[in-house]
Design an enzyme around this catalytic site. Sequence first.
Site, PDB file in Angstrom:
ATOM      1  CG  ASP A 179      -6.866   9.536   8.637  1.00 17.36           C
ATOM      2  OD1 ASP A 179      -7.914   9.950   8.115  1.00 17.36           O
ATOM      3  OD2 ASP A 179      -6.178  10.217   9.428  1.00 17.36           O
ATOM      4  CG  LEU A 180      -8.045   2.040   4.647  1.00 11.52           C
ATOM      5  CD1 LEU A 180      -8.518   1.022   5.672  1.00 11.52           C
ATOM      6  CD2 LEU A 180      -8.782   1.889   3.331  1.00 11.52           C
ATOM      7  CG  ASP A 181      -4.602   0.092   5.391  1.00 15.63           C
ATOM      8  OD1 ASP A 181      -4.793  -0.538   6.441  1.00 15.63           O
ATOM      9  OD2 ASP A 181      -5.025  -0.279   4.282  1.00 15.63           O
ATOM     10  CD  GLU A 182      -3.393   7.870   5.170  1.00 13.77           C
ATOM     11  OE1 GLU A 182      -3.398   8.892   5.873  1.00 13.77           O
ATOM     12  OE2 GLU A 182      -3.710   7.876   3.967  1.00 13.77           O
TER      13      GLU A 182
ATOM     14  CG  LEU B 219      -1.990  -1.078   1.268  1.00 12.85           C
ATOM     15  CD1 LEU B 219      -2.686  -1.088   2.618  1.00 12.85           C
ATOM     16  CD2 LEU B 219      -3.009  -0.856   0.174  1.00 12.85           C
TER      17      LEU B 219
END
Length: 285
Positions: free
Chosen positions: A227-230, A197
């Site tokens: 915050d998706l995948d952050e 990602l």
Amino acid sequence: MPSDRPGSWILSLSCPDRPGIVHAVSGLLASHEGNITESQQFGDPDTGLFFMRVEFASHASRDELDAAVTDLAERFTMTWTLDVAGRPMRTIVLVSRAAHCVNDLLFRERAGTLPVDIAAVVGNHETLRDLAEFYGKPFHHIPVTADTKPESESRLLALVEDLGVELVVLARYMQILSPELSAALHGRAINIHHSFLPSFKGARPYFQAHDRGVKLIGATAHYVTADLDEGPIIEQDVDRVDHTATPETLTALGADVERRALARAVGWHAEHRVLLDGHRTIVFS
């Protein structure tokens, strides 16, 4: 009456950096017959925050130590936790269909190499019920659809509260947590994903990676945020590959990297070795 054997404790803290913090902490422990067995600290020049983790033995009671650290925390504006060293952290694991990460966590718990107490496995599919029950763990099926997501997340959060869960692990759980649930689990939910990602999103990432001829595959374990995948990164791991690797080879190697990175992140969190520093983490590994 104090026991003949001192208790073992872990104190983790963060506060605005200033002179005298280490002296104050060590002095407090010494005044309670504390013998420091491990100590790590770090001052972040970017945020101006100081971080410290101390393992110590003391005959003092929990109430005495809590009261003393509370007084010190007010003086230094500290955020802190005090826990019994080695106490398994109450945990649930969220899963979908992939078994490699949850199987690894369950095996490590049974082997005594991961300091967690897995209270339940929760799946949005029934696929891994047999695996959970093989390890003697309750399995809760909470299906999730677009229409039922709020109700499903309410059931999940109720389970967390009913079981006294301290840590939620997303072991290849293929659902995005809502901002509300992410906030409710702030700092106590860990996710694992392939570190392609944002290069290779969506379905079949390892096939996409193969098509681009990647030379490294990896995985990232991080705290869950809205915050998706952050979220703040706890651990990352990689394996080197070459042109002979097939998509199936990449998938198998990737699963191995994912389980390693996740197990380390969960273990460090359970041992209070991870402290939040804004969007980053301080990891006393």
